[in-house]
Scaffold this motif. Sequence first.
Motif, PDB file in Angstrom:
ATOM      1  N   PHE A   1      47.250 -13.738  21.057  1.00  0.00           N
ATOM      2  CA  PHE A   1      48.173 -14.826  21.323  1.00  0.00           C
ATOM      3  C   PHE A   1      48.781 -15.363  20.032  1.00  0.00           C
ATOM      4  O   PHE A   1      48.256 -15.166  18.946  1.00  0.00           O
TER       5      PHE A   1
ATOM      6  N   SER B   1      48.876 -18.367  18.989  1.00  0.00           N
ATOM      7  CA  SER B   1      47.974 -19.292  18.302  1.00  0.00           C
ATOM      8  C   SER B   1      46.618 -18.634  18.028  1.00  0.00           C
ATOM      9  O   SER B   1      45.700 -19.292  17.594  1.00  0.00           O
TER      10      SER B   1
ATOM     11  N   ALA C   1      44.262 -18.213  19.745  1.00  0.00           N
ATOM     12  CA  ALA C   1      43.366 -18.650  20.818  1.00  0.00           C
ATOM     13  C   ALA C   1      41.931 -18.221  20.584  1.00  0.00           C
ATOM     14  O   ALA C   1      41.252 -17.708  21.457  1.00  0.00           O
ATOM     15  N   ILE C   2      41.467 -18.466  19.359  1.00  0.00           N
ATOM     16  CA  ILE C   2      40.052 -18.219  19.061  1.00  0.00           C
ATOM     17  C   ILE C   2      39.273 -19.429  19.550  1.00  0.00           C
ATOM     18  O   ILE C   2      39.594 -20.561  19.182  1.00  0.00           O
ATOM     19  N   TRP C   3      38.273 -19.191  20.391  1.00  0.00           N
ATOM     20  CA  TRP C   3      37.533 -20.318  20.967  1.00  0.00           C
ATOM     21  C   TRP C   3      36.721 -21.017  19.901  1.00  0.00           C
ATOM     22  O   TRP C   3      35.819 -20.417  19.304  1.00  0.00           O
ATOM     23  N   PRO C   4      36.993 -22.295  19.668  1.00  0.00           N
ATOM     24  CA  PRO C   4      36.356 -22.985  18.546  1.00  0.00           C
ATOM     25  C   PRO C   4      34.879 -23.280  18.766  1.00  0.00           C
ATOM     26  O   PRO C   4      34.195 -23.628  17.821  1.00  0.00           O
ATOM     27  N   HIS C   5      34.398 -23.152  19.992  1.00  0.00           N
ATOM     28  CA  HIS C   5      32.990 -23.472  20.234  1.00  0.00           C
ATOM     29  C   HIS C   5      32.102 -22.238  20.133  1.00  0.00           C
ATOM     30  O   HIS C   5      30.935 -22.291  20.468  1.00  0.00           O
ATOM     31  N   MET C   6      32.673 -21.119  19.676  1.00  0.00           N
ATOM     32  CA  MET C   6      31.887 -19.895  19.584  1.00  0.00           C
ATOM     33  C   MET C   6      31.966 -19.334  18.164  1.00  0.00           C
ATOM     34  O   MET C   6      32.888 -19.633  17.416  1.00  0.00           O
TER      35      MET C   6
ATOM     36  N   TYR D   1      32.884 -11.619  23.951  1.00  0.00           N
ATOM     37  CA  TYR D   1      33.188 -12.246  25.245  1.00  0.00           C
ATOM     38  C   TYR D   1      33.675 -11.268  26.315  1.00  0.00           C
ATOM     39  O   TYR D   1      33.126 -11.242  27.422  1.00  0.00           O
TER      40      TYR D   1
ATOM     41  N   ARG E   1      38.889  -8.965  19.396  1.00  0.00           N
ATOM     42  CA  ARG E   1      38.597  -9.360  20.770  1.00  0.00           C
ATOM     43  C   ARG E   1      39.493  -8.608  21.755  1.00  0.00           C
ATOM     44  O   ARG E   1      39.056  -8.218  22.844  1.00  0.00           O
TER      45      ARG E   1
ATOM     46  N   ASN F   1      44.675 -26.116  24.345  1.00  0.00           N
ATOM     47  CA  ASN F   1      45.791 -25.169  24.318  1.00  0.00           C
ATOM     48  C   ASN F   1      45.671 -24.174  25.471  1.00  0.00           C
ATOM     49  O   ASN F   1      44.606 -23.616  25.716  1.00  0.00           O
TER      50      ASN F   1
ATOM     51  N   LEU G   1      44.046 -20.695  24.989  1.00  0.00           N
ATOM     52  CA  LEU G   1      42.595 -20.509  24.920  1.00  0.00           C
ATOM     53  C   LEU G   1      42.064 -20.052  26.273  1.00  0.00           C
ATOM     54  O   LEU G   1      41.117 -19.267  26.361  1.00  0.00           O
TER      55      LEU G   1
ATOM     56  N   LYS H   1      32.773 -21.140  30.749  1.00  0.00           N
ATOM     57  CA  LYS H   1      32.452 -20.740  29.376  1.00  0.00           C
ATOM     58  C   LYS H   1      33.479 -21.178  28.355  1.00  0.00           C
ATOM     59  O   LYS H   1      33.183 -21.220  27.163  1.00  0.00           O
ATOM     60  N   VAL H   2      34.697 -21.445  28.778  1.00  0.00           N
ATOM     61  CA  VAL H   2      35.726 -21.815  27.805  1.00  0.00           C
ATOM     62  C   VAL H   2      36.175 -23.268  28.002  1.00  0.00           C
ATOM     63  O   VAL H   2      36.089 -24.076  27.093  1.00  0.00           O
TER      64      VAL H   2
ATOM     65  N   PRO I   1      33.148 -26.218  27.815  1.00  0.00           N
ATOM     66  CA  PRO I   1      32.698 -26.521  26.447  1.00  0.00           C
ATOM     67  C   PRO I   1      33.776 -27.201  25.605  1.00  0.00           C
ATOM     68  O   PRO I   1      33.467 -28.092  24.814  1.00  0.00           O
ATOM     69  N   LEU I   2      35.029 -26.788  25.792  1.00  0.00           N
ATOM     70  CA  LEU I   2      36.094 -27.395  24.998  1.00  0.00           C
ATOM     71  C   LEU I   2      36.374 -28.826  25.458  1.00  0.00           C
ATOM     72  O   LEU I   2      36.878 -29.648  24.715  1.00  0.00           O
TER      73      LEU I   2
ATOM     74  N   ILE J   1      32.062 -28.917  20.581  1.00  0.00           N
ATOM     75  CA  ILE J   1      32.472 -28.662  19.213  1.00  0.00           C
ATOM     76  C   ILE J   1      32.026 -29.841  18.367  1.00  0.00           C
ATOM     77  O   ILE J   1      32.101 -30.982  18.808  1.00  0.00           O
TER      78      ILE J   1
END
Lengths: 385, 564
Positions: free
Chosen positions: A95, A97, A99-104, A112, A163, B460, B463, B480-481, B484-485, B562
Motif C-alpha cells: 500500500f 502508506s 500499512a505496517i501494523w504498528p502493534h506487531m 500474518y 508481507r 488508516n 491497515l 487481530k488488526v 488492537p489498534l 500500542i
Amino acid sequence: MAEKRFMVQIEFLEKYFGEDKDRVHVLKGISLDIPEGSLYTFLGPSGCGKTTTLRCVAGLERPEGGKISIDGRPVFASGERVYIPTNKRPIGMVFQSYAIWPHMTVFENVAYPLTIQRRPRRSKSEIRQKVEEVLKVVGLHGLEDRPAPKLSGGQQQRVAFARALVNEPKVMLLDEPLSNLDAKLREQMRFEIKALQRRVNITTIYVTHDQAEALAISDQIAVMHAGKLIEVGTAHQLYSRPKRKFTATFLGLTNLIEGKVVELGGDSRPGQMETKKGIFSFVPATGLTKGETAVLSIRPEHIQVHKQQPQGLENVVEGTVKEAVFMGDAYHCQIAVGDLLLRVHTHPFLSMSPGEKVYLHLDPQSCNGLPAEDVEGMDESMLGA
Amino acid sequence: MSRFFNSQILILIGCSLFVFYLAGVPLVMLLYGSVRSAPIGEPGATYTIQNYIKAYFDREFYLLFWNSLKFAVGNCIVSFLIGTYLAWISERTNTPFKKLFLVMALIPFIIPGILSTIAWILLLSPKIGLINLVVKGLLRLEAAPFNVYSMGGMIWAEAIHLYPLVFLLMSAAFRNMDTSLEEASLSAGSSTFVTFRRITLPLMRPAMFSVLLIMFVRGMEAFEVPALIGVPAKISVFTTKIFLAIHQFPSDFGLAGSYAVTLLAISTTGVLIYGRITRREERYATVTGKGYRPRVIDLGPWKYLTCASAFVIFALAVVFPVFILLWSSFIPYYGVPSAELVGKMTIANYTYIMNYPLALTAFKNSFYLSVGSATLVMLLTSVIAWITVKSKLPGRVFLDNVTFIPIAMPGIVLGVSLIWVYLTLPIPIYGTIWVLLLAYITKFMPYGIRAASASMIQINKELEEASLASGGTWFQTFWKVILPLLMPGFVAGWIYVSIISLRELSTSILLYSYNSTVLSIMAFDLWEGGQYTYVCALGVLMVLLLVAMAFVARKLGARIGIAE
C-alpha cells in the motif's frame, strides 16, 4: 516466446463512485491483458482511475460492470455475478502508506498471511522458515523482532514487500509504493523493486503518477486518463513513438505544432504536414488519414540548433533565442519561431545568449504526427507538466 | 466465499439488531405502557389517556415542573460559572499552578454522586453540618448559616459535583480557538475588552450554549441529590416523583409512565438541540491536530488571587467532601471532629461493612456488572463504530443515531421502561443481575460509541485492507488488526464505562432485587437507615475499588495495544 500467457485479464471494467446525483463515472470500459511475469505499470495523472483499477483487481472495490480474471480464473464477472472477496484472491499488495501494523513486530507482520491461513494450516517452524527466507530476499534479515514503529521509511517498505510476497501470490499489486519516500531513496528503491521482481519473477502491477518512475521500472506501461485507457506499450515505444497526443505530453516534455496531413507517406517515405511554419516531414501514427488536422510532436532533445543555416536538410526553421538556462548536462532553451515557442535542449558546450538568431533542425525521424483530438475533455494545464 | 460472507454478515447484523433491541424496545414499551389502563401483565387492560390526564391536570405536576426547572437551570448556571471560570484561568491566563487544575478537575469524577451528596449533607446540614457548626462558632451566630435542605442547597450539591465536566468541555473550547482571530482584532485597533465582546464571545457562543444544554439535561436527569436532599426537604422533581410512584404501595406504573414520558420529552429536546449545534464531526472531536498557541493574558498581581480562588474551589469540590467521608468512616458514631472523637477513631465501620450480610453480594455484583458492562459495551460499540465509520453499508447513519438514543434517556426513565419490557416479554430475567447488565449496556452505549468512533476514525483504511489482501477474513481482520489498534480508545472507554457503571444508582434502584443488590443501592439503603458512619466506610471502599480498576485497566491496555 511462443505463446504469451496472460496472468491478469481485465475486460470492459466499469466503475462509478457516489450515489444518485453525485455519481461519478471513474472507469469507462478499461480492458487490459497483463502478461505473466511482467512488471506492468498503470500510469496517469491523479484521478485517472489507475488506483481504482488496481483496487478492483484486489477486490477492495467492487466494479459495476466488466470482468477480471487472475490466472485464467474469473474473480469478478458482472454477467455471471462472480465476486471473489479480497482475502480469497491470490494476491499480495503493497500500500501507499505501507500499512505496517504498528502493534506487531517485523516477524509478526510478515508472518500474518501465513498464520491466519486455515487450509493448509502451517506449522510454526514452516512459518519461521518462510518468513526468514522472504526477509532475506528483501534484505531485512535479522530485524525479525524489531517493533514496527521503530522502522525507517525504507525498512517499512521492505516489510510491506515481504508481507506481500510471503504467501507466494500469483500477482503482486503495488499502489504508489515510492510516493512516501524522499527523492534519493526513491531512486534507489526503483532499481531494487525491479531487481526483486526479476528475482522472484512475479507478475506485478505497479501504479504511479510519476512518469520517470514508470519509464525506469516497467516492462509495459498502460497510460490512463479520465477513466480511459489511452495507450499501452514499452517505455521506449511510448516515449519515442507515442500514438496519442496525451501520451506524448504526459511522458516527458514535448513540443506540439498544429497542422494538416498533406501526404501520408509509406514504407520508408516520410509523411508531409502543412503548418503555419511550413511543410514538415514526419512519421505518422497509425490511424492518421490524409487531409486530417493533426499535431506534430517533437521532443526538446531531438531539435538540433545550428548557428548558420544548414544546407540540404529538411525541417529547418529560423528562430530567436528567448531564454537559455544552463542545467549542467544541457542548456534548456526557449526559442521563438514567429509566434510559436519551442523548447530545445542543446549540448552544454554550445553557448547561447538571448536575442541570438539560430536555425533549428527538427529531425524527421523524431517528428511524430498524432491525431489532434484524442482525449475528450482533456485539461490543457495537465499537458504542460 | 460463503464462509467469509456469513461470519461477517452474522456479526454485523447481530450487533446491529442488539443495538436496536437495547435502544428501541424500552422506548416503545415506555410509550405503550403509559397509555395502558392497568400495569402490563394484568388482564383486562385497555388503551387510555387517563394517565396523562391524571398527571397533567394535577396542580402538583406544575409544581414538579417548576421545581425541576429551577433545579436544572440553577445547576446549569452555577456549574457553568465555576467550570468556565476555571477553564479560562487555566487556558488563557498566567495563573500559577494552572497545569495542576486539570488533574484536580479529574478527581471528582471518581467520587460517585451518592457519596458526594452525602458528604454535602454532612457538611451543610443545619443540625450536624460541619461547615455550619464551624461558621456558627466562629461568627457566634444564633442559627446555622446554611441549610442544605433547600433548593439552593440542592443546586450547590449538584453543581459542585458536575462542574468538572464544564471545565473539561470549556477548556477544550478555549484551546481549540484560533487566537490569531483575536490578534487580528487587536491589530485592527480594538481594545482587549472590545475584542472580547466582539470576537471572543461570539466565537465561543456555540460551545457555551452546548455546554449549558448538557448541564441543563444533566440537572433534569439528576437523581441522587433530589432523592437524598430533595425528598426530606419536601422538594419534589420529576425523577424523585417517578421513583416514589413506583416505590409506593401499590405502585402506580401508569402515573410513573406518563411522568417518565414527559421527562423524556424534555431531555430529548435538549439533546436534539445540542446535536444541531455541535455538528456530527465535532461529536467525535478529540484532537484537531491544530495546535494553536493560546494567547495568554498577563494578570499581573491578580494572578495570585485567581490561583487562590482555584484552590478554594478545589477544596470545596474534593478536599472537604473527601475529608468528611474519611473522618466519618473512622468514628464510632457521627460527630464533629474533636479531640475526644479523634481518640475514639476505629476501623469498626469497615469490619462492620465487611461482615454485613449483603456486602459481599453487593461487591461481587457491582464488580461483575462494572467489568461486564464495560467489556460488552466496548466490544459492541467497536463493531458498531466499524460499521458507522469504516463500512459503506446502507443505514449506517441511522444505526449511529440509534446507538445514541439512550443518552437522552434519564436513568430513572430507563428503569421504568425496563420494568415494562421484562414484565411483558417472556424473557425471565426480571429481578436478576442480567436485567441490570442490559440496563447498563443500554445506558452507557453512547459513551462507548463515542470513544470507539473517535479511535476508529484514526485507523488508516489501508491497515485493514492489508489484512484482507493478506488473506484474512473479516473476523480475523477485526480481531487481530482493528481491535488492537483501537486499544487506546477501547481502554479509555472501558475505564469510563466501568466507573460510571460502578456508581450507577438511578436505573438500578428500580430494577434490583435482594440478590442483585449493588454497592450504590447498598449505600442508599444504609443512608436511609440512618447509618451514616457505615455509608462513609462503604463509600471509601468504593472509591478505592474505582481507583484500583482504573489503574489496572491502564496497565493492561498499555500492554495489549500500542505503546502511547
